[in-house]
Design a protein around this motif. Sequence first.
Motif, mmCIF file in Angstrom:
data_model
loop_
_atom_site.group_PDB
_atom_site.id
_atom_site.type_symbol
_atom_site.label_atom_id
_atom_site.label_comp_id
_atom_site.label_asym_id
_atom_site.label_seq_id
_atom_site.Cartn_x
_atom_site.Cartn_y
_atom_site.Cartn_z
ATOM 1 N N ILE A 23 1.006 -0.955 -0.160
ATOM 2 C CA ILE A 23 -0.278 -0.276 -0.025
ATOM 3 C C ILE A 23 0.594 1.757 -0.246
ATOM 4 N N PRO A 24 0.569 2.173 -0.507
ATOM 5 C CA PRO A 24 1.381 3.664 -0.420
ATOM 6 C C PRO A 24 1.724 4.102 1.209
ATOM 7 N N ARG A 25 2.891 4.024 1.016
ATOM 8 C CA ARG A 25 3.611 5.284 2.911
ATOM 9 C C ARG A 25 2.097 5.912 3.253
ATOM 10 N N THR A 26 1.317 6.430 2.686
ATOM 11 C CA THR A 26 0.983 7.981 3.279
ATOM 12 C C THR A 26 -0.553 6.841 3.860
ATOM 13 N N THR A 27 -0.939 5.844 3.456
ATOM 14 C CA THR A 27 -1.969 5.081 4.034
ATOM 15 C C THR A 27 -1.553 4.786 5.433
ATOM 16 N N VAL A 28 0.036 3.949 5.261
ATOM 17 C CA VAL A 28 -0.049 3.527 6.602
ATOM 18 C C VAL A 28 -0.164 4.940 7.910
ATOM 19 N N SER A 29 0.843 5.837 7.573
ATOM 20 C CA SER A 29 0.936 7.524 7.979
ATOM 21 C C SER A 29 -0.798 8.018 8.382
ATOM 22 N N LYS A 30 -1.665 7.557 7.331
ATOM 23 C CA LYS A 30 -2.695 7.816 7.683
ATOM 24 C C LYS A 30 -3.343 7.291 8.769
ATOM 25 N N TYR A 31 -3.223 5.527 9.066
ATOM 26 C CA TYR A 31 -3.378 4.922 9.670
ATOM 27 C C TYR A 31 -2.737 5.163 11.568
ATOM 28 N N LYS A 32 -1.524 4.747 10.961
ATOM 29 C CA LYS A 32 -0.940 5.340 12.548
ATOM 30 C C LYS A 32 -1.496 6.711 13.034
ATOM 31 N N ASN A 33 -1.485 7.882 12.460
ATOM 32 C CA ASN A 33 -1.947 8.749 12.853
ATOM 33 C C ASN A 33 -3.245 8.863 13.255
ATOM 34 N N HIS A 35 -6.244 9.120 11.026
ATOM 35 C CA HIS A 35 -7.183 9.706 10.504
ATOM 36 C C HIS A 35 -7.430 8.864 9.155
ATOM 37 N N LEU A 36 -7.171 7.314 8.770
ATOM 38 C CA LEU A 36 -7.763 6.270 8.840
ATOM 39 C C LEU A 36 -7.787 5.432 9.891
ATOM 40 N N ASP A 37 -9.623 4.834 10.556
ATOM 41 C CA ASP A 37 -9.762 3.966 11.437
ATOM 42 C C ASP A 37 -9.794 2.781 10.946
ATOM 43 N N THR A 38 -8.908 2.107 12.179
ATOM 44 C CA THR A 38 -8.985 0.265 11.725
ATOM 45 C C THR A 38 -9.708 -0.247 11.874
ATOM 46 N N LYS A 39 -11.084 -0.142 12.162
ATOM 47 C CA LYS A 39 -12.174 -1.015 12.362
ATOM 48 C C LYS A 39 -13.043 -0.453 10.847
ATOM 49 N N ASN A 40 -12.369 -0.019 9.959
ATOM 50 C CA ASN A 40 -13.215 0.073 8.959
ATOM 51 C C ASN A 40 -12.350 -1.195 7.917
ATOM 52 N N MET A 41 -11.284 -1.258 8.560
ATOM 53 C CA MET A 41 -9.653 -2.292 7.750
ATOM 54 C C MET A 41 -11.011 -3.508 7.420
ATOM 55 N N THR A 42 -10.637 -3.244 5.875
ATOM 56 C CA THR A 42 -10.814 -4.461 5.193
ATOM 57 C C THR A 42 -9.839 -6.264 5.536
ATOM 58 N N LEU A 43 -10.681 -7.381 6.191
ATOM 59 C CA LEU A 43 -10.484 -8.071 6.454
ATOM 60 C C LEU A 43 -8.742 -8.915 5.608
ATOM 61 N N GLU A 44 -9.121 -8.920 4.602
ATOM 62 C CA GLU A 44 -7.627 -8.607 3.645
ATOM 63 C C GLU A 44 -6.687 -8.050 4.235
ATOM 64 N N MET A 45 -6.781 -6.661 4.391
ATOM 65 C CA MET A 45 -5.462 -5.686 4.615
ATOM 66 C C MET A 45 -5.018 -6.032 6.143
ATOM 67 N N ALA A 46 -5.906 -6.255 6.824
ATOM 68 C CA ALA A 46 -6.164 -6.643 8.642
ATOM 69 C C ALA A 46 -4.653 -8.018 8.641
ATOM 70 N N VAL A 47 -5.227 -8.693 7.438
ATOM 71 C CA VAL A 47 -4.320 -10.028 7.266
ATOM 72 C C VAL A 47 -2.952 -10.035 6.881
ATOM 73 N N LYS A 48 -3.279 -8.962 6.425
ATOM 74 C CA LYS A 48 -1.218 -8.128 5.032
ATOM 75 C C LYS A 48 -1.288 -7.525 6.559
ATOM 76 N N TRP A 49 -1.386 -6.252 7.775
ATOM 77 C CA TRP A 49 -1.339 -5.362 8.397
ATOM 78 C C TRP A 49 -0.386 -6.823 9.587
#
Length: 82
Positions: A23-33, A35-49
């Motif tokens: 994923i883009p670096r900016t997306t990682v930054s948005k989750y860390k800050n 600005h994006l809620d991990t509760k809305n993360m897809t299952l596939e994305m959660a598994v990748k993380w």
Amino acid sequence: MDYRELQDSKNLDNQQLADKIGIPRTTVSKYKNGHLDTKNMTLEMAVKWLRALGRRKMANDLSEMFALAEAPSESKENTSES
């Protein structure tokens, strides 16, 4: 331990983590800050993380649970044959 602490413990900067996840670096930054809620993360994305942060067993368990939930159940006709 939250994912920020996991990332720090793996000595991964945002770009390295983003590259591992695909994923883009900016997306990682948005989750860390927040600005994006991990509760809305897809299952596939959660598994990748989880995999990128070294939590392979947890990622595999999550994938397996989801696969079981998505698997079509056998019909009663198939299970009650004489």
